[in-house]
Motif scaffolding. Structure first.
Motif, PDB file in Angstrom:
ATOM      1  N   ASP A   1       0.875  -1.032   0.069  1.00  0.00           N
ATOM      2  CA  ASP A   1      -0.021   0.023  -0.019  1.00  0.00           C
ATOM      3  C   ASP A   1       0.968   1.187   0.042  1.00  0.00           C
ATOM      4  O   ASP A   1       0.696   2.194  -0.750  1.00  0.00           O
ATOM      5  N   ALA A   2       1.775   1.294   0.838  1.00  0.00           N
ATOM      6  CA  ALA A   2       2.787   2.395   0.867  1.00  0.00           C
ATOM      7  C   ALA A   2       3.447   2.613  -0.526  1.00  0.00           C
ATOM      8  O   ALA A   2       3.710   3.656  -0.865  1.00  0.00           O
ATOM      9  N   GLN A   3       4.077   1.493  -0.970  1.00  0.00           N
ATOM     10  CA  GLN A   3       4.591   1.522  -2.196  1.00  0.00           C
ATOM     11  C   GLN A   3       3.395   2.164  -3.518  1.00  0.00           C
ATOM     12  O   GLN A   3       4.107   2.985  -4.291  1.00  0.00           O
ATOM     13  N   ARG A   4       2.540   1.951  -3.274  1.00  0.00           N
ATOM     14  CA  ARG A   4       1.511   2.412  -4.084  1.00  0.00           C
ATOM     15  C   ARG A   4       1.054   3.700  -3.982  1.00  0.00           C
ATOM     16  O   ARG A   4       0.478   4.342  -4.930  1.00  0.00           O
ATOM     17  N   ASP A   5       1.202   4.247  -2.900  1.00  0.00           N
ATOM     18  CA  ASP A   5       0.810   5.582  -2.579  1.00  0.00           C
ATOM     19  C   ASP A   5       1.983   6.521  -2.784  1.00  0.00           C
ATOM     20  O   ASP A   5       1.766   7.721  -2.947  1.00  0.00           O
ATOM     21  N   ARG A   6       3.095   6.008  -3.385  1.00  0.00           N
ATOM     22  CA  ARG A   6       4.194   6.929  -3.889  1.00  0.00           C
ATOM     23  C   ARG A   6       3.796   7.498  -5.057  1.00  0.00           C
ATOM     24  O   ARG A   6       3.421   6.878  -5.991  1.00  0.00           O
ATOM     25  N   VAL A   7       4.409   8.788  -5.506  1.00  0.00           N
ATOM     26  CA  VAL A   7       4.122   9.323  -6.806  1.00  0.00           C
ATOM     27  C   VAL A   7       5.510   9.214  -7.101  1.00  0.00           C
ATOM     28  O   VAL A   7       6.541  10.217  -6.599  1.00  0.00           O
ATOM     29  N   GLU A   8       6.097   8.525  -7.805  1.00  0.00           N
ATOM     30  CA  GLU A   8       7.386   8.404  -8.641  1.00  0.00           C
ATOM     31  C   GLU A   8       7.745   9.616  -9.441  1.00  0.00           C
ATOM     32  O   GLU A   8       6.871   9.851 -10.254  1.00  0.00           O
ATOM     33  N   LEU A   9       8.901  10.093  -9.346  1.00  0.00           N
ATOM     34  CA  LEU A   9       9.238  11.220 -10.322  1.00  0.00           C
ATOM     35  C   LEU A   9      10.342  10.836 -11.193  1.00  0.00           C
ATOM     36  O   LEU A   9      10.550  11.387 -12.453  1.00  0.00           O
ATOM     37  N   GLY A  10      10.657   9.449 -11.236  1.00  0.00           N
ATOM     38  CA  GLY A  10      11.610   8.982 -12.137  1.00  0.00           C
ATOM     39  C   GLY A  10      12.915   8.953 -11.866  1.00  0.00           C
ATOM     40  O   GLY A  10      13.231   9.326 -10.491  1.00  0.00           O
ATOM     41  N   GLU A  11      13.827   8.679 -12.729  1.00  0.00           N
ATOM     42  CA  GLU A  11      15.282   8.633 -12.367  1.00  0.00           C
ATOM     43  C   GLU A  11      15.933  10.055 -12.372  1.00  0.00           C
ATOM     44  O   GLU A  11      15.685  10.653 -13.418  1.00  0.00           O
ATOM     45  N   LEU A  12      16.631  10.467 -11.390  1.00  0.00           N
ATOM     46  CA  LEU A  12      17.246  11.716 -11.346  1.00  0.00           C
ATOM     47  C   LEU A  12      18.683  11.669 -12.081  1.00  0.00           C
ATOM     48  O   LEU A  12      19.009  12.669 -12.717  1.00  0.00           O
ATOM     49  N   MET A  13      19.266  10.425 -11.858  1.00  0.00           N
ATOM     50  CA  MET A  13      20.508  10.305 -12.406  1.00  0.00           C
ATOM     51  C   MET A  13      20.977   8.903 -12.305  1.00  0.00           C
ATOM     52  O   MET A  13      20.357   8.118 -11.557  1.00  0.00           O
ATOM     53  N   SER A  14      21.820   8.567 -13.452  1.00  0.00           N
ATOM     54  CA  SER A  14      22.281   7.134 -13.125  1.00  0.00           C
ATOM     55  C   SER A  14      23.787   7.090 -13.402  1.00  0.00           C
ATOM     56  O   SER A  14      24.464   7.761 -14.144  1.00  0.00           O
ATOM     57  N   ILE A  15      24.517   6.520 -12.408  1.00  0.00           N
ATOM     58  CA  ILE A  15      25.795   6.728 -12.421  1.00  0.00           C
ATOM     59  C   ILE A  15      26.667   5.179 -12.826  1.00  0.00           C
ATOM     60  O   ILE A  15      26.508   4.313 -12.055  1.00  0.00           O
ATOM     61  N   ASN A  16      27.173   5.278 -13.815  1.00  0.00           N
ATOM     62  CA  ASN A  16      28.009   3.885 -14.250  1.00  0.00           C
ATOM     63  C   ASN A  16      28.991   4.292 -15.232  1.00  0.00           C
ATOM     64  O   ASN A  16      29.236   5.566 -15.297  1.00  0.00           O
ATOM     65  N   LYS A  17      29.760   3.401 -15.717  1.00  0.00           N
ATOM     66  CA  LYS A  17      31.206   3.615 -16.293  1.00  0.00           C
ATOM     67  C   LYS A  17      30.685   4.610 -17.486  1.00  0.00           C
ATOM     68  O   LYS A  17      31.479   5.533 -17.707  1.00  0.00           O
ATOM     69  N   SER A  18      29.804   4.308 -18.176  1.00  0.00           N
ATOM     70  CA  SER A  18      29.628   5.016 -19.558  1.00  0.00           C
ATOM     71  C   SER A  18      29.081   6.564 -19.163  1.00  0.00           C
ATOM     72  O   SER A  18      29.541   7.263 -19.892  1.00  0.00           O
ATOM     73  N   THR A  19      27.991   6.400 -18.269  1.00  0.00           N
ATOM     74  CA  THR A  19      27.625   8.030 -17.946  1.00  0.00           C
ATOM     75  C   THR A  19      28.873   8.728 -17.191  1.00  0.00           C
ATOM     76  O   THR A  19      28.969   9.962 -17.513  1.00  0.00           O
ATOM     77  N   LEU A  20      29.519   8.048 -16.404  1.00  0.00           N
ATOM     78  CA  LEU A  20      30.785   8.797 -16.094  1.00  0.00           C
ATOM     79  C   LEU A  20      31.764   9.359 -17.050  1.00  0.00           C
ATOM     80  O   LEU A  20      32.194  10.540 -16.864  1.00  0.00           O
ATOM     81  N   LEU A  21      31.970   8.432 -17.847  1.00  0.00           N
ATOM     82  CA  LEU A  21      32.913   8.921 -18.921  1.00  0.00           C
ATOM     83  C   LEU A  21      32.334  10.271 -19.783  1.00  0.00           C
ATOM     84  O   LEU A  21      33.206  10.895 -20.337  1.00  0.00           O
ATOM     85  N   ASN A  22      31.184  10.248 -19.746  1.00  0.00           N
ATOM     86  CA  ASN A  22      30.547  11.330 -20.763  1.00  0.00           C
ATOM     87  C   ASN A  22      29.935  12.585 -19.874  1.00  0.00           C
ATOM     88  O   ASN A  22      29.502  13.333 -20.613  1.00  0.00           O
ATOM     89  N   MET A  23      30.067  12.404 -18.807  1.00  0.00           N
ATOM     90  CA  MET A  23      29.628  13.517 -17.744  1.00  0.00           C
ATOM     91  C   MET A  23      30.176  14.868 -17.935  1.00  0.00           C
ATOM     92  O   MET A  23      31.291  15.032 -18.062  1.00  0.00           O
TER      93      MET A  23
END
Ligand SMILES: C[S@@+](CC[C@H](N)C(=O)[O-])C[C@H]1O[C@@H](n2cnc3c(N)ncnc32)[C@H](O)[C@@H]1O
Lengths: 308, 412
Positions: free
Chosen positions: B290-312
């Motif tokens: 129920d608590a999970q369903r009550d959330r309003v997700e805004l989505g991903e703010l950032m993802s950090i991995n080798k390729s995003t890091l190299l392009n940041m």
């Protein structure tokens, strides 16, 4: 023959009273007839021991006082730390010879808390100003003054002590001028940007978003140790900031009020809008601590932001 | 070498170690047990090693282990590790020094020591690292692992290495580890612990350096990194990762392989209180539907991995603060109680393969309420740190690298 009535409310006047007494010019000391504070009681005790006559200042009526002054042939009045506005009848009685000593370079810092505000504003010197009492508070013509230096580490108590030490010199200077009929009364400027009002509770709380390091340092020493003690808030609790020092910090990207260092040697360091500040001495319900011990004991960690 | 080293240490008396009063106070029970057991050096070291091996054996096992059993094993590991820390003889100044550096918070060893009890963080990492190492060593005979900001106990690796040594799964010839930390107190404690665990053969070096400036001489096969707090704030994870990723071999891996940081609007009471009323401990497996369903997700703010890091791309603001552009989010319009919701930011960590650390598994993935973000309502006192927006507005998030890292919203 000059015969003085000295109006006061506390022991910080002792040096001046002593001077007048020893030079044979003191007729009496006038004390407020109100709830006695320990300070006032100490003064009363000392006056009694020294065989100095005291008169009571009635808060609503001057008739008795005037006749007593008259019977003592009082012709000079000196006010210091009296904290009561004297009424016109009394002013008239002295016909221009009722003077007040105000610890500031008037017209700056008119008001009830001159030393507090001078320290808080970081003034490096002050003046004891002796001026005529008029119906407008702290506005009468000036007879003479005496400069006093303020040390960068002075607290309010230090300056109060310096002032007390300087009082006899100022009073002596005035008495001598009076004796030679050499007083020239100088008009005060009407206005000044610097005032010394009552200190509001809100003004005692450190505002990390507005105050510079220096301002907080001065706020702490202006209130050490006095009713006007600087305060800061941490977890719904208020703590006294008794001493702080400016430190340099190249750090950016950190909100003012954030703890940027806790270290046994460098202490408890807080980011400010223009650098940083070390909280040197902190007063709590549990005692007085240096910043480092306070941080460790109360769990104030680096990265935590103090609110206003 | 090994034998000699043991001889030397056994000459020292551990009966009454010179321990700083503060540390003594916080680890009193562990020290008392050290004293009452009257262990020889060899026995203490043996217990220490065993506790590290036991905890790792449990988390690497594919059969389900009860929460309480894990907690007990990790507590035992903690008890032993703090004994070792006590013997490292850190001064109080070193033990408690903490500060904000140009790229984030540097915690004191005194405050860091608890992370070795963080069961599911270590589990997620140890299982991931174990698989990554296995898979690397299938193709090469030896690998170099860099673990920056490892803290006084390097808890993501030292338990695993203890396990390798005990089970003879991998040797020091196969795995060479560089441990790095900027805090001299952490380095002292770490040196003692490595010595007590007798893991020298696996350790290439222990470096006292700022990880955002460190230039390893070796090229790196695995970069193991955890320097973050909840909501991906305060510590310099991103700056460290961004700098060190360039020293990875072409086929080198960063662990975690991905961190996904997400935002949501929640009713604080539901998310942080009600949801946990009935459960034994907080964990992503124990969240309430129920608590999970009550959330309003805004989505991903950032993802950090080798390729995003190299392009940041770093942007430098006028005041010198460095930021990285994160996601743009359009605030949903159909939520009628938006004015009662608060922003919470949380991370999901994929360490390697299927392994990870989910929301609420650890302090580092715990959603962090942001009390300065207001939608459809106004803050009680207007402070310049508050962000105010309305449903339907588009918000651009930036990630601040300088000082105390964290997300900064800006209205588009
Ligand atoms: C929470 S502790 C240990 C983290 C460890 N990975 C764990 O999982 O427990 C954080 C450590 O990171 C170190 N640290 C933080 N930022 C660092 C940096 N830029 N360079 C080197 N060490 C850093 C601190 O000195 C501290 O010892």
């Amino acid at each position: 023959m000059k015969k003085y009535a000295f109006f006061t409310g506390g022991c910080q006047s002792l040096t001046a009273i002593q001077y007048l007494h020893q030079s044979g010019q003191l007729a009496c000391v006038v004390l407020v007839d109100a709830q006695p504070t320990p300070d006032l009681m100490q003064l009363q005790h000392w006056l009694q021991q020294s065989g100095i006559k005291t008169l009571a200042y009635n808060l609503s009526d001057d008739t008795d006082l005037l006749s007593q002054l008259d019977s003592l042939a009082v012709n000079r009045g000196l006010i210091y730390l009296f904290r009561h506005k004297v009424r016109p009848a009394l002013i008239q009685y002295f016909s221009g010879h009722l003077v007040n000593i105000h610890p500031s370079p008037l017209p700056d810092y008119r008001g009830p808390f001159p030393l507090y505000w001078q320290l808080r504003n970081g003034e490096d010197k002050t003046k004891l100003t002796l001026h005529q009492v008029t119906e407008l508070l702290d506005c009468g013509d000036i007879a003479t003054d005496l400069e006093i230096e303020i040390h960068p580490f002075d607290t309010i108590s230090c300056v109060q002590y310096k002032v007390a030490q300087a009082l006899p010199e100022l009073v002596a200077k005035y008495c001598q001028l009076d004796e030679k009929q050499g007083i020239t009364w100088h008009k005060q400027d009407e206005k000044s940007d610097k005032t010394a009002p009552q200190v509001e509770q809100q003004q005692l709380i450190v505002n990390w978003h507005k105050q510079t390091s220096k301002q907080v340092v001065n706020m702490a020493r202006a209130g050490n140790a006095d009713a006007g003690c600087a305060l800061f808030q941490f977890r719904q609790e208020m703590f006294q900031l008794l001493q702080a020092s400016v430190v340099e910090s190249p750090l950016i990207g950190v909100q003012a009020g954030t703890v940027i260092e806790v270290d046994r040697h460098t202490g408890l360091v807080i980011k400010t809008i223009n650098g940083a500040l070390r909280l040197d001495v902190i007063g709590t319900q549990q005692g007085v601590f240096d910043g480092y011990r306070f941080a460790v004991l109360f769990g104030l960690e680096a990265g935590f932001t103090l609110n206003n | 070498m090994e034998a000699q080293h043991l001889q030397v240490t056994s000459g020292l008396s551990f009966a009454e170690p010179e321990v700083d009063a503060l540390l003594k106070h916080s680890v009193r029970t562990q020290l008392e047990s050290l004293l009452t057991q009257k262990l020889t050096v060899e026995q203490r070291v043996q217990q220490l090693q065993q506790s590290f091996v036991d905890a790792t054996t449990l988390v690497l096992s594919d059969t389900e282990t009860q929460h309480q059993v894990l907690v007990k094993a990790f507590d035992a590991m903690y008890d032993q590790a703090v004994q070792s820390m006590a013997l490292a003889g850190l001064s109080q100044a070193l033990l408690t020094r903490q500060y904000v550096s140009a790229s984030g918070l540097i915690m004191s060893p005194h405050n860091c020591k608890h992370t070795i009890k963080d069961v599911y963080r270590i589990k997620g990492y140890a299982r991931g690292i174990d698989q990554a190492i296995q898979s690397k060593l299938k193709h090469v005979s030896s690998i170099t692992v860099l673990y920056p900001a490892c803290g006084p106990f390097a808890p993501l690796l030292l338990p695993l290495l203890s396990y390798y040594k005990d089970s003879q799964k991998f040797t020091g010839q196969q795995i060479q580890v560089i441990l790095a930390d900027v805090h001299p107190g952490a380095i002292l404690a770490l040196t003692q612990l490595v010595k007590d665990l007798q893991l020298d053969e696996y350790i290439l070096c222990i470096e006292e350096v700022d990880a955002t400036e460190y230039k390893p001489k070796e090229s790196i096969d695995l970069l193991v990194l955890e320097a973050m707090q909840h909501g991906f704030t305060k510590e310099g994870q991103l700056s460290i990762a961004k700098h060190l990723v360039q020293f990875l071999k072409i086929d080198g891996w960063m662990i975690p392989q991905n961190i996904s940081v997400r935002g949501m609007m929640v009713i604080g009471e539901t998310e942080f209180n009600q949801q946990w009323k009935e459960v034994e401990y907080s964990h992503s497996l124990n969240t309430d539907t129920d608590a999970q369903r009550d959330r309003v997700e805004l989505g991903e703010l950032m993802s950090i991995n080798k390729s995003t890091l190299l392009n940041m791309q770093e942007l430098e603001l006028q005041d010198g603060v460095k930021v990285i552009q994160a996601s743009q989010v359009t605030l949903p319009v159909d939520v009628d109680d938006m004015d009662k919701r608060i922003l919470a930011v949380y991370a999901h960590i994929d360490t390697f393969a299927q392994e990870g650390v989910g929301q609420y598994d650890s302090g580092i993935t715990h959603p962090r309420p942001d009390m300065t973000f207001y939608i459809d309502t106004k803050p009680r006192d207007v402070e310049h740190t508050h962000f105010v927006a309305n449903s339907g507005d588009t918000v651009q998030f930036y990630y601040q690298l300088t000082g105390l890292p964290g997300f900064v919203p800006v209205k588009v």
